[in-house]
Design a protein around this motif. Structure first.
Motif, mmCIF file in Angstrom:
data_model
loop_
_atom_site.group_PDB
_atom_site.id
_atom_site.type_symbol
_atom_site.label_atom_id
_atom_site.label_comp_id
_atom_site.label_asym_id
_atom_site.label_seq_id
_atom_site.Cartn_x
_atom_site.Cartn_y
_atom_site.Cartn_z
ATOM 1 N N GLU A 170 0.689 -1.169 -0.084
ATOM 2 C CA GLU A 170 -0.046 0.070 0.076
ATOM 3 C C GLU A 170 0.877 1.120 -0.020
ATOM 4 O O GLU A 170 1.935 1.206 0.690
ATOM 5 C CB GLU A 170 -0.705 -0.102 1.156
ATOM 6 N N VAL A 171 0.496 2.119 -0.703
ATOM 7 C CA VAL A 171 1.058 3.636 -0.820
ATOM 8 C C VAL A 171 0.060 4.544 -0.406
ATOM 9 O O VAL A 171 -0.856 4.591 -1.128
ATOM 10 C CB VAL A 171 1.730 4.013 -2.075
ATOM 11 N N LYS A 172 0.321 5.402 0.669
ATOM 12 C CA LYS A 172 -0.852 6.387 1.074
ATOM 13 C C LYS A 172 0.025 7.780 1.001
ATOM 14 O O LYS A 172 1.462 7.845 1.366
ATOM 15 C CB LYS A 172 -1.236 6.393 2.589
ATOM 16 N N THR A 173 -0.707 8.823 0.303
ATOM 17 C CA THR A 173 -0.034 10.168 0.513
ATOM 18 C C THR A 173 -1.003 11.038 1.348
ATOM 19 O O THR A 173 -2.223 10.865 1.329
ATOM 20 C CB THR A 173 0.331 10.951 -1.010
ATOM 21 N N ASP A 174 -0.523 12.121 1.828
ATOM 22 C CA ASP A 174 -1.509 13.059 2.608
ATOM 23 C C ASP A 174 -0.794 14.473 2.681
ATOM 24 O O ASP A 174 0.507 14.513 2.266
ATOM 25 C CB ASP A 174 -1.542 12.469 4.005
ATOM 26 N N TYR A 175 -1.448 15.601 3.001
ATOM 27 C CA TYR A 175 -1.008 16.651 3.137
ATOM 28 C C TYR A 175 -1.178 17.231 4.561
ATOM 29 O O TYR A 175 -2.352 17.661 4.722
ATOM 30 C CB TYR A 175 -1.300 17.868 2.003
#
Length: 122
Positions: A88-93
């Motif tokens: 899994e790859v997650k991005t956020d700001y």
């Protein structure tokens, strides 16, 4: 100075995911202070195990800002060396509070690796 001392608490969607740490799941919080080789050795130790600790089934790599490239490099090298596969790859700001009390945005990356090394199957 550590990131938390410079910028205070971080809010974002990763807080729940990072709380899921257990005996079978390890969390590596990566900073830009060390290089890829350092974190690669650490990741390999988690995935292969050591004399004192058994291998983890899942390794979560997480980073903010400038350290994001290090996470990407470590995750891809773990896959290339057949230590793990990227699950899994997650991005956020995330909103990060600065020492002056203002809030600013900061990019976040989390990569979840599933152990495929021979030590994890035992």
């Amino acid at each position: 100075q550590p990131f938390s001392e410079r910028f205070g608490p971080v809010s974002g969607s990763f807080s729940k995911a990072m709380a899921e740490e257990s005996e079978d799941v390890a969390l590596m919080k990566i900073t830009a202070k060390k290089n890829v080789a350092f974190y690669m050795r650490a990741a390999a130790s988690f995935l292969r195990g050591t004399e004192d600790k058994k291998p983890v089934k899942e390794l979560r790599l997480t980073a903010l800002g400038e350290a994001i490239g290090i996470v990407a490099s470590v995750a891809s090298r773990c896959e290339k060396e057949e230590l793990a596969v990227i699950k899994e790859v997650k991005t956020d700001y995330a909103d990060v509070q600065t020492s002056s009390g203002t809030t600013r945005g900061c990019a976040q990356l989390q990569v979840v690796l599933l152990n495929t090394s021979s030590g994890a199957k035992a």
